[in-house]
Design an enzyme around this catalytic site. Structure first.
Site, mmCIF file in Angstrom:
data_model
loop_
_atom_site.group_PDB
_atom_site.id
_atom_site.type_symbol
_atom_site.label_atom_id
_atom_site.label_comp_id
_atom_site.label_asym_id
_atom_site.label_seq_id
_atom_site.Cartn_x
_atom_site.Cartn_y
_atom_site.Cartn_z
ATOM 1 N N CYS A 128 45.252 -8.962 2.648
ATOM 2 C CA CYS A 128 44.342 -10.102 2.744
ATOM 3 C C CYS A 128 43.164 -9.759 3.655
ATOM 4 O O CYS A 128 43.280 -8.962 4.575
ATOM 5 C CB CYS A 128 45.055 -11.305 3.337
ATOM 6 N N ARG A 132 39.831 -3.820 -0.040
ATOM 7 C CA ARG A 132 41.219 -3.915 0.452
ATOM 8 C C ARG A 132 42.177 -4.348 -0.657
ATOM 9 O O ARG A 132 43.386 -4.227 -0.508
ATOM 10 C CB ARG A 132 41.299 -4.942 1.604
ATOM 11 N N TRP A 154 46.000 -11.136 -0.906
ATOM 12 C CA TRP A 154 46.886 -10.182 -1.583
ATOM 13 C C TRP A 154 48.264 -10.812 -1.441
ATOM 14 O O TRP A 154 48.813 -10.886 -0.346
ATOM 15 C CB TRP A 154 46.789 -8.819 -0.894
ATOM 16 N N ASN A 160 45.968 -13.845 7.614
ATOM 17 C CA ASN A 160 46.358 -12.512 7.149
ATOM 18 C C ASN A 160 47.612 -12.141 7.936
ATOM 19 O O ASN A 160 47.643 -12.312 9.148
ATOM 20 C CB ASN A 160 45.198 -11.543 7.446
ATOM 21 N N GLY A 161 48.651 -11.671 7.242
ATOM 22 C CA GLY A 161 49.893 -11.301 7.926
ATOM 23 C C GLY A 161 51.084 -11.961 7.257
ATOM 24 O O GLY A 161 50.964 -12.485 6.149
ATOM 25 N N GLU A 220 58.540 15.486 -3.987
ATOM 26 C CA GLU A 220 57.402 14.615 -3.694
ATOM 27 C C GLU A 220 56.297 15.397 -2.973
ATOM 28 O O GLU A 220 55.110 15.234 -3.262
ATOM 29 C CB GLU A 220 57.877 13.409 -2.870
ATOM 30 N N LYS A 253 52.480 15.879 -4.341
ATOM 31 C CA LYS A 253 51.281 15.519 -3.578
ATOM 32 C C LYS A 253 50.283 16.664 -3.606
ATOM 33 O O LYS A 253 49.102 16.471 -3.841
ATOM 34 C CB LYS A 253 51.615 15.200 -2.106
ATOM 35 N N GLU A 307 48.712 17.260 -7.224
ATOM 36 C CA GLU A 307 47.842 16.230 -7.804
ATOM 37 C C GLU A 307 46.500 16.100 -7.103
ATOM 38 O O GLU A 307 45.508 15.755 -7.733
ATOM 39 C CB GLU A 307 48.543 14.863 -7.913
ATOM 40 N N HIS A 362 68.688 31.535 -8.801
ATOM 41 C CA HIS A 362 68.864 31.424 -10.252
ATOM 42 C C HIS A 362 67.543 31.559 -10.996
ATOM 43 O O HIS A 362 67.461 31.179 -12.155
ATOM 44 C CB HIS A 362 69.555 30.095 -10.586
ATOM 45 N N LYS A 370 45.327 5.351 -11.245
ATOM 46 C CA LYS A 370 46.229 4.757 -10.257
ATOM 47 C C LYS A 370 47.443 4.143 -10.935
ATOM 48 O O LYS A 370 48.559 4.238 -10.444
ATOM 49 C CB LYS A 370 45.480 3.715 -9.427
HETATM 50 C C1 AGP Z 1 51.818 9.772 -7.391
HETATM 51 O O1 AGP Z 1 51.057 10.035 -6.304
HETATM 52 C C2 AGP Z 1 51.193 9.036 -8.502
HETATM 53 N N1 AGP Z 1 50.198 8.126 -8.197
HETATM 54 C C3 AGP Z 1 52.144 8.647 -9.636
HETATM 55 O O2 AGP Z 1 53.097 9.627 -9.785
HETATM 56 C C4 AGP Z 1 52.833 7.264 -9.541
HETATM 57 O O3 AGP Z 1 53.806 7.283 -8.556
HETATM 58 C C5 AGP Z 1 53.423 6.921 -10.912
HETATM 59 O O4 AGP Z 1 52.397 6.860 -11.865
HETATM 60 C C6 AGP Z 1 54.209 5.640 -10.907
HETATM 61 O O5 AGP Z 1 53.416 4.545 -10.597
HETATM 62 P P1 AGP Z 1 54.052 3.160 -10.190
HETATM 63 O O6 AGP Z 1 54.795 3.376 -8.931
HETATM 64 O O7 AGP Z 1 52.871 2.245 -10.036
HETATM 65 O O8 AGP Z 1 54.957 2.751 -11.298
#
Ligand code: AGP
Length: 606
Positions: free
Chosen positions: A2, A27, A74, A98-99, A479, A483, A486, A502, A601
């Protein structure tokens, strides 16, 4: 997250408030609202949707006045809608917030008994009612706000106006609130970009401050009502820098927001003294009848599920199968009504995860989603939902969403374990105690970010990286590798350390750095042997551990030491240096960190 703004002065408040709100749009929000004071009357206009739409609506109503407050929401409590949008009103008191108010249910029940009527599902609405309640008891406006603030548990930044008074009051605890200092007028906001067009002279209000603004200027009180002095800072940021809180990228800002994102996710849910977890009135089926749990997601959220499997199986003794959402439905998984399906998603809109939800529902499983976005499809359509309160994540690379997902999975595991009678109060108190220390431990890692930046400088030119770990550290390195690839476009792959022999060990030479996650746990010695194998092939090792006495530390090229925690929570701590490593390498290489090529995203197509 928010955004709040407020203005008092001689100019038209409406234009100033709308311009300021627009500066806070980055935001993220789902609804917006404005309240303007004019000759003893306050007009409130709010709606679901964008600030531009709010502006049109307000203009059509001819809103006018020289004092007002406004908000972008939000959603955290209650879906995005007009009735849940701020400002909220009780009699002549109007508030933006906000909070998260942790004790709002308790306060709401008490106020209802005293005749107050509520019209929204929000935690915020208790604030104007509480202030109004103190006014009814004979307190003046300032005291009523101060006494109300004393009763609020959780986090808040609030702006308050009243019809009978040409005074604006702001108060803050654990949510940001700033004051823009201008001659003859005052502006408040939750973030600097909102005020930069008007002034670069800023006061950062401190926790428990109450700031009072009127025609003649302002004063700041502490929660006991004593006057306090606050320093006026001169800000040299540009507008764009300010949106990112002075960070170069949203991703870096979001990495640094993780202590607060996790704190917000825990607020109101963990009761350490009682050894209890409360999960937003979640109505789970009888867990004794659940024979199997499925966890399904994509990308980073899938990695959170893999971590969840380690937590759940070792503590709850229920079999957990983790699936990639895009694979799940095509293999006709054997699911029935004695199964529970947990879907994890930041956006709540990932197409394959939504399809997995349908698959689970069609096969009569109980479907629970863990989401960050209120009102999203997965949040709405699952049988139950638990929200991560990470706030909006703008960088494409998931960071704070990931660590808050693990936080929620851990709380869910404790919640289920208690219901199944697997933990006694002391065990729960201990685990909750560890969980509560996590934000502080993350901060310790963040305080040493420059050591990781140094590491990034050393390794940024390599073309391939291997990431290895064992047990719960294996999904953590998956993970970490995701990171790096990507956002830096460097080839990185993750293996369970025991799998090296292996196949992947064939790749190791002096040009193939290996990131090893090796805290002291049951597989510590085995991972040491894997490091030996890498060193024997002249491989370069970047070691991430939780001890200064790691037996391989003297022999590897680079070591980073993280704070210790319990096994199940290690992935939250380990995520931070691996996120930072990826970020700093990408930044040094000059890639588009927040919007890496080819990525979106939210993946809303299959
Ligand atoms: C990772 O950094 C990505 N942005 C991507 O793998 C993401 O986690 C995936 O597309 C799933 O998205 P979601 O959590 O919105 O479902």
């Amino acid at each position: 997250m928010c955004g709040i703004v407020g203005y008092i002065g001689k100019k038209e408040a409406f234009n100033i408030l709308i311009d300021a709100l627009k500066k806070l749009e980055y935001r993220g929000y789902d609804s917006a609202g404005i309240a303007v004071w004019n000759k003893g009357k306050i007009e409130v206009i709010r709606q679901k949707g964008k600030v531009d739409e709010l502006k049109e609506l307000a203009l059509s109503k001819g809103i006018k006045g020289t004092m007002g407050i406004a908000h972008t929401r939000w959603a955290t409590h209650g879906i995005p809608s007009e009735r849940n949008a701020h400002p909220h009103r009780a009699k002549d008191i109007v508030v933006v917030h906000n909070g998260i108010i942790e004790n709002y249910m308790e306060l709401k029940q008490r106020l209802k008994k005293e005749g107050h009527k509520f019209t929204s599902d929000t935690d915020t609405e208790v604030i104007p009612h509480l202030i109004s309640n103190y006014l009814e008891k004979g307190h003046d406006f300032i005291d009523a706000v101060r006494l109300a603030a004393c009763e609020l548990k959780g986090s808040y930044a609030i702006g308050v106006i009243r019809e009978k008074d040409r005074t604006m009051i702001a108060a803050k605890k654990e949510s940001p609130l700033i004051v823009g200092v201008i001659d003859g007028e005052s502006i408040i906001a939750s973030d600097i970009p909102a005020v930069l067009d008007m002034t670069n002279k800023i006061i950062f209000l401190e926790d428990n401050d109450i700031a009072i603004f009127n025609e003649t200027g302002f004063k700041i009180l502490d929660i006991e009502g004593n006057t306090v002095e606050r320093t006026i800072h001169t800000i040299k940021w540009t507008g764009a820098m300010a949106q990112k809180g002075g960070y170069k990228h949203f991703m870096l800002k979001e990495i640094f927001e993780q202590p607060i994102a996790i704190t917000d996710t825990l607020i109101g849910r963990v009761k350490e003294d009682k050894g209890e977890i409360e999960l937003d009135d979640l109505k789970l089926p009888d867990l004794r009848k659940i024979k199997k749990i499925w966890m399904v997601a994509c990308g980073t959220s899938y990695h959170a599920c893999l971590i969840g499997k380690y937590m759940f199986e070792s503590n709850l003794k229920i079999p957990v199968e983790v699936d990639i959402a895009s694979e799940f439905r095509y293999r006709d998984p054997i699911i029935n009504k004695e199964h529970m399906l947990i879907l994890v998603s930041q956006s709540g809109e990932t197409a394959d995860t939504i399809a997995a939800m349908k698959e689970g529902k069609n096969k009569n499983a109980y479907v629970l989603s863990i989401c960050n976005v209120l009102g999203s499809t997965l949040a709405r359509d699952a049988h139950g939902v638990i929200f991560t309160h990470a706030g909006p994540e703008i960088g494409v690379a998931s960071t704070k969403a990931f660590t808050t997902q693990i936080t929620v999975l851990f709380m869910l595991m404790l919640f289920a374990g208690k219901r199944l009678g697997l933990f006694n109060t002391r065990q729960l108190q201990e685990k909750i105690g560890e969980l509560r220390k996590i934000p502080h431990k993350i901060q310790e890692v963040l305080n040493n970010a420059e050591n990781i930046e140094e590491m990034a400088r050393k390794y940024m030119t390599y073309k391939d990286f291997l990431y290895i770990g064992r047990g719960i550290n294996y999904p953590s390195v998956m993970e970490g590798a995701l990171k790096l690839k990507e956002i830096s476009y460097i080839h990185a792959e993750a293996y369970a350390a025991g799998e090296m022999k292996h196949g992947p060990i064939a790749l190791i030479d002096e040009n193939f750095p290996v990131v090893v996650l090796s805290p002291i746990d049951t597989t510590y010695q085995k991972t040491c042997s894997n490091i030996e194998e890498v060193l024997a092939r002249r491989g370069k090792v970047l070691l991430f551990t939780d001890t200064t006495e790691h037996e391989m530390a003297q022999r590897v090229e680079s070591t980073f030491v993280m704070p210790k925690t319990i096994y199940e929570l290690q992935p939250i701590i380990s995520a931070i240096p691996l996120q930072l490593l990826a970020y700093y390498i990408a930044n040094l290489l000059g890639t588009d960190v927040d919007q890496p090529r080819n990525l979106a995203k939210s993946v809303t197509v299959e």
